[in-house]
Design an enzyme around this catalytic site. Sequence first.
Site, mmCIF file in Angstrom:
data_model
loop_
_atom_site.group_PDB
_atom_site.id
_atom_site.type_symbol
_atom_site.label_atom_id
_atom_site.label_comp_id
_atom_site.label_asym_id
_atom_site.label_seq_id
_atom_site.Cartn_x
_atom_site.Cartn_y
_atom_site.Cartn_z
ATOM 1 C CB SER A 113 -35.634 34.627 -33.527
ATOM 2 O OG SER A 113 -36.033 34.797 -32.089
ATOM 3 C CG HIS A 114 -36.636 30.694 -31.078
ATOM 4 N ND1 HIS A 114 -37.342 31.693 -31.715
ATOM 5 C CD2 HIS A 114 -36.779 29.630 -31.099
ATOM 6 C CE1 HIS A 114 -38.156 30.853 -32.541
ATOM 7 N NE2 HIS A 114 -37.891 29.711 -32.029
ATOM 8 C CG ASP A 277 -35.226 35.690 -28.431
ATOM 9 O OD1 ASP A 277 -34.832 36.887 -28.367
ATOM 10 O OD2 ASP A 277 -35.948 35.466 -29.317
ATOM 11 C CG ASP A 279 -35.104 38.359 -32.324
ATOM 12 O OD1 ASP A 279 -35.001 37.295 -31.490
ATOM 13 O OD2 ASP A 279 -35.951 38.559 -32.973
ATOM 14 C CG ASP A 281 -38.010 38.839 -30.359
ATOM 15 O OD1 ASP A 281 -37.366 37.708 -29.767
ATOM 16 O OD2 ASP A 281 -38.904 38.761 -31.323
ATOM 17 N NE ARG A 282 -38.723 33.202 -28.709
ATOM 18 C CZ ARG A 282 -39.359 32.309 -28.973
ATOM 19 N NH1 ARG A 282 -39.289 31.204 -28.304
ATOM 20 N NH2 ARG A 282 -40.011 32.065 -30.241
ATOM 21 C CE LYS A 376 -41.238 37.101 -29.330
ATOM 22 N NZ LYS A 376 -41.519 36.914 -30.943
HETATM 23 C C1 VG1 Z 1 -42.602 30.688 -32.376
HETATM 24 C C2 VG1 Z 1 -43.472 31.089 -31.151
HETATM 25 C C3 VG1 Z 1 -44.259 32.173 -31.445
HETATM 26 C C4 VG1 Z 1 -43.379 33.588 -31.705
HETATM 27 C C5 VG1 Z 1 -42.515 33.045 -32.865
HETATM 28 C C6 VG1 Z 1 -41.483 34.119 -33.364
HETATM 29 O O1 VG1 Z 1 -43.403 30.531 -33.367
HETATM 30 O O2 VG1 Z 1 -44.203 29.903 -30.908
HETATM 31 O O3 VG1 Z 1 -45.248 32.419 -30.311
HETATM 32 O O4 VG1 Z 1 -44.234 34.705 -31.971
HETATM 33 O O5 VG1 Z 1 -41.729 31.916 -32.624
HETATM 34 O O6 VG1 Z 1 -40.598 34.404 -32.098
HETATM 35 P P1 VG1 Z 1 -43.789 28.972 -34.034
HETATM 36 O O7 VG1 Z 1 -44.353 29.126 -35.336
HETATM 37 O O8 VG1 Z 1 -42.467 28.198 -34.056
HETATM 38 O O9 VG1 Z 1 -44.445 28.497 -32.733
HETATM 39 V V1 VG1 Z 1 -38.907 34.797 -32.315
HETATM 40 O O10 VG1 Z 1 -38.464 35.170 -30.712
HETATM 41 O O11 VG1 Z 1 -38.549 33.748 -33.318
HETATM 42 O O12 VG1 Z 1 -39.214 36.588 -33.278
HETATM 43 CO CO CO Z 2 -36.966 36.547 -31.113
#
Ligand code: VG1
Ligand code: CO
Length: 543
Positions: A113-114, A277, A279, A281-282, A376
């Site tokens: 992801s990010h 981001d 992948d 989803d953000r 998302k």
């Molecule tokens: C983070 C965010 C959470 C989100 C998750 C996955 O998790 O706070 O809101 O759902 O990333 O997002 P954490 O446990 O690091 O706070 V993504 O865009 O990685 O699929």
């Molecule tokens: Co993501």
Amino acid sequence: MDIETVPTEPIAGQKPGTSGLRKKTAAFLKPGFLENYVQAIIDGIGGVAGESFVIGGDGRYGNKQAMQTLIRMLAAGGAKHLIIGQNGLLSTPAASCVIRKRGTKGGFIFSASHNPGGERGDFGLKYNISNGGPAPESVTSAIYEATQTISAYGLAEIEPVDLSTLGTVERGEMTVEVIDPVADYAELMGELFDFEAIGKLFASGFRLSYDAMNAATGPYAKAILEGMLGAPEGTVVNGEPLPDFGGLHPDPNPVHAHDLFETMASPNAPDMGAASDGDGDRNLVLGKSLPVSPSDSIAILAANAHLAPGYAKGPVGLARSMPTSRALDRVAEHLGIALYETPTGWKFFGNLLDAGKITLCGEESAGAGSDHVREKDGLWAVLLWLNILARRGESIREIVKGHWARFGRNYYTRHDYEAVETERAEALMAELKGRLESLPGTTAGSLTIEASDDFAYRDPVDGSLAEHQGLRILFEGGGRAVFRLSGTGTEGATLRVYLERFEADPAKHGMDAQEALKPIIEAAEAVAKIREHTGRSEPDVIT
Ligand code: VG1
Ligand code: CO
């Protein structure tokens, strides 16, 4: 088809975090590790014999090689059919869309992801279930169990699949179909939004700058915004998915999407800025010199969703993660519909969406979505904003200010302390947890604490209980501080401190959020002694 059975041992029980398993690329792709984890997923979901799966990823370094391994392992397990995005690409929401549309048992998404990508960055894998959403706790714990007892993994002796060529090939008993990653998703967007109105908006000279951060959404944004909606070429920047994201860190926040923030603050800023981001989803949305706080964005989307054809009847219910600001609660109250408060992570919205209890949901971490998929969806949020802008004929600033005037403003910020030594971060949480019950009635900084708890969530659909989902402190006057440790980091621990305060008076809506939240920030420090515990004088990232 020959199958090689490779004996193996548990590698310290791999526990999937907030969204799958993430690790440093070198560790994930070390010989045997990926295989070990994939086998644990196969075993954890009760085998793959006769089943179909979707496979996609965000294009980061290691994706294609890992996919060939996954294909060999699914063939060894007796899978019947695989659907793979061309060149291994499928954004997370697009993967969710294809799983649902094609009715597969689930999907494998290679993404961190990010998190940064590349050889020295991070790698990850998440498994989504048949509703298209992230595996719920029951499935992730079965996968975790399997990581602890694994003794062998199976690899079929088959030719690699050419992921660059569309079409279907056979491998042993299995068929592998390489699809256009954009088509199904683009079709779904066309059903939800008024493309004619958005097209007219662009034709009238409306300017958008969409930063795909060299990650998964580039091809989607180009095809939909510049292709179907007629936005001028160049609307999408950093639109080519690259294995190392071109050195960018695809997290759309003020630190990592710095260029976009600068563009939007400049005198000839376009009408709208947006970013997604790794992948896809953000989403982040910015007006001219006005970044929209993700918590506000979800509330504004919910209040205006009826302007898009796919949501014409208005939402049936809304949900947000607990640390997300309570701006959405005011919209739910106004619409006279239910508001659900879930733990962090999209998987908790799945049951509510499946049961038809909610239409829209979101998280403060730049995630918004609806019942159209079970993830998302970054580009979806941007399209809904465009649909609303086209229909209301106002600027982002006018819409945001108007929303605050009508519902009040929830000042909000998140402070992240990254890569803190794990013991130190855990000590902070343990110490605060130990004092939680004695806090009400005491003061922190200039504020009196009214209530405090360790957030737990009982799923209203299946009755499952998720405990220890964040420490919540409510102050007199409605302010709030929430403390939790991240489940997606790969280095030490990340402490997240979420701070919020409500302001009803429109005359006081023009403040800087950090300034407006000063008393809450000071109270959070006083109650948790963040500086002393972390050894840091300030957060690494403020959103
Ligand atoms: C983070 C965010 C959470 C989100 C998750 C996955 O998790 O706070 O809101 O759902 O990333 O997002 P954490 O446990 O690091 O706070 V993504 O865009 O990685 O699929
Ligand atoms: Co993501």
